[in-house]
Design a protein around this motif. Sequence first.
Motif, PDB file in Angstrom:
ATOM      1  N   PRO A  28      42.762  26.364  41.877  1.00 15.52           N
ATOM      2  CA  PRO A  28      42.019  27.634  42.021  1.00 15.52           C
ATOM      3  C   PRO A  28      42.727  28.850  41.415  1.00 15.52           C
ATOM      4  CG  PRO A  28      41.875  26.375  44.037  1.00 15.52           C
ATOM      5  CD  PRO A  28      42.896  25.684  43.170  1.00 15.52           C
ATOM      6  N   PRO A  29      44.038  29.045  41.658  1.00 13.51           N
ATOM      7  CA  PRO A  29      44.667  30.214  41.029  1.00 13.51           C
ATOM      8  C   PRO A  29      44.703  30.103  39.498  1.00 13.51           C
ATOM      9  CG  PRO A  29      46.225  29.114  42.514  1.00 13.51           C
ATOM     10  CD  PRO A  29      44.929  28.396  42.610  1.00 13.51           C
ATOM     11  N   ARG A  32      41.338  31.097  38.249  1.00 13.35           N
ATOM     12  CA  ARG A  32      41.179  32.557  38.247  1.00 13.35           C
ATOM     13  C   ARG A  32      41.888  33.174  37.040  1.00 13.35           C
ATOM     14  NH1 ARG A  32      41.032  31.632  43.786  1.00 13.35           N
ATOM     15  NH2 ARG A  32      43.243  31.823  44.208  1.00 13.35           N
ATOM     16  N   ARG A  33      43.071  32.658  36.726  1.00 11.51           N
ATOM     17  CA  ARG A  33      43.791  33.161  35.548  1.00 11.51           C
ATOM     18  C   ARG A  33      43.018  32.842  34.272  1.00 11.51           C
ATOM     19  NH1 ARG A  33      48.075  30.596  38.255  1.00 11.51           N
ATOM     20  NH2 ARG A  33      49.243  32.077  39.492  1.00 11.51           N
ATOM     21  N   ALA A  34      42.450  31.638  34.216  1.00 10.20           N
ATOM     22  CA  ALA A  34      41.681  31.238  33.031  1.00 10.20           C
ATOM     23  C   ALA A  34      40.448  32.121  32.869  1.00 10.20           C
ATOM     24  CB  ALA A  34      41.276  29.766  33.134  1.00 10.20           C
ATOM     25  N   ALA A 117      34.047  32.909  39.418  1.00 15.11           N
ATOM     26  CA  ALA A 117      35.149  33.497  40.188  1.00 15.11           C
ATOM     27  C   ALA A 117      34.947  33.253  41.677  1.00 15.11           C
ATOM     28  CB  ALA A 117      35.258  34.986  39.893  1.00 15.11           C
ATOM     29  N   ALA A 118      33.723  33.400  42.152  1.00 11.01           N
ATOM     30  CA  ALA A 118      33.439  33.130  43.567  1.00 11.01           C
ATOM     31  C   ALA A 118      33.662  31.658  43.884  1.00 11.01           C
ATOM     32  CB  ALA A 118      32.007  33.534  43.908  1.00 11.01           C
ATOM     33  N   SER A 119      33.384  30.815  42.918  1.00  9.93           N
ATOM     34  CA  SER A 119      33.568  29.378  43.110  1.00  9.93           C
ATOM     35  C   SER A 119      35.034  29.022  43.310  1.00  9.93           C
ATOM     36  CB  SER A 119      32.985  28.616  41.915  1.00  9.93           C
ATOM     37  OG  SER A 119      33.128  27.237  42.091  1.00  9.93           O
ATOM     38  N   GLY A 121      37.163  30.697  45.016  1.00  6.30           N
ATOM     39  CA  GLY A 121      37.450  30.918  46.435  1.00  6.30           C
ATOM     40  C   GLY A 121      36.963  29.775  47.307  1.00  6.30           C
ATOM     41  N   ARG A 122      35.757  29.283  47.009  1.00 10.10           N
ATOM     42  CA  ARG A 122      35.226  28.148  47.764  1.00 10.10           C
ATOM     43  C   ARG A 122      36.051  26.888  47.501  1.00 10.10           C
ATOM     44  NH1 ARG A 122      30.641  30.863  46.154  1.00 10.10           N
ATOM     45  NH2 ARG A 122      30.263  29.471  44.389  1.00 10.10           N
ATOM     46  N   LEU A 123      36.498  26.741  46.258  1.00  7.70           N
ATOM     47  CA  LEU A 123      37.347  25.597  45.925  1.00  7.70           C
ATOM     48  C   LEU A 123      38.683  25.682  46.661  1.00  7.70           C
ATOM     49  CD1 LEU A 123      38.103  23.060  44.366  1.00  7.70           C
ATOM     50  CD2 LEU A 123      38.708  24.524  42.421  1.00  7.70           C
ATOM     51  N   ALA A 124      39.253  26.869  46.716  1.00  2.90           N
ATOM     52  CA  ALA A 124      40.519  27.052  47.438  1.00  2.90           C
ATOM     53  C   ALA A 124      40.353  26.705  48.913  1.00  2.90           C
ATOM     54  CB  ALA A 124      41.019  28.487  47.272  1.00  2.90           C
ATOM     55  N   ALA A 125      39.234  27.117  49.502  1.00  3.26           N
ATOM     56  CA  ALA A 125      38.979  26.801  50.911  1.00  3.26           C
ATOM     57  C   ALA A 125      38.829  25.298  51.122  1.00  3.26           C
ATOM     58  CB  ALA A 125      37.728  27.533  51.398  1.00  3.26           C
TER      59      ALA A 125
END
Length: 151
Positions: A28-29, A32-34, A117-119, A121-125
């Motif tokens: 996930p991080p 986000r960077r990508a 980008a919202a995805s 966060g869901r992936l991190a969760a």
Amino acid sequence: MSAVLLAVHVLVAIVAIGPVCVAASMFPPEARRALGDDPGAAARLPVLARICRTYALVGIAVPVFGLATASSMGVLTEPWVLVSIVLTVAAAGVLAGMVLPRQRVLLEGAGPRDALAASTGRLAAATGVFNLLWAVVTVLMIVRPGSSTGV
């Protein structure tokens, strides 16, 4: 024979589940960077996803050897083993049903950047839930409530 099965079970768990937990947590991080146009992160995403998929397949050996070990030790019907089995199935479900598909969506990059980008966060969760399930299973394997060596 139980000692050999237990050793293989523990080794496969370390070698297979550990990399999935780490790579899935890193994804996930990096995504986000990508999305922020970091070409290095974009190049790392397919590697992390491949690690997750490959070691997930290898990880199938963990419950196989776990069931064989529990059976040989005569503890297959112990509550801590049954709870561990349920949690292992749940972890596999989270990985196969949420983590890997969401990684695939992010790799394909289809959709608006905001949605992607919202995805993340869901992936991190989902990844956190996957890791938490494995942590609980690990604790159950060590503590073994109700066993003669349980705390």
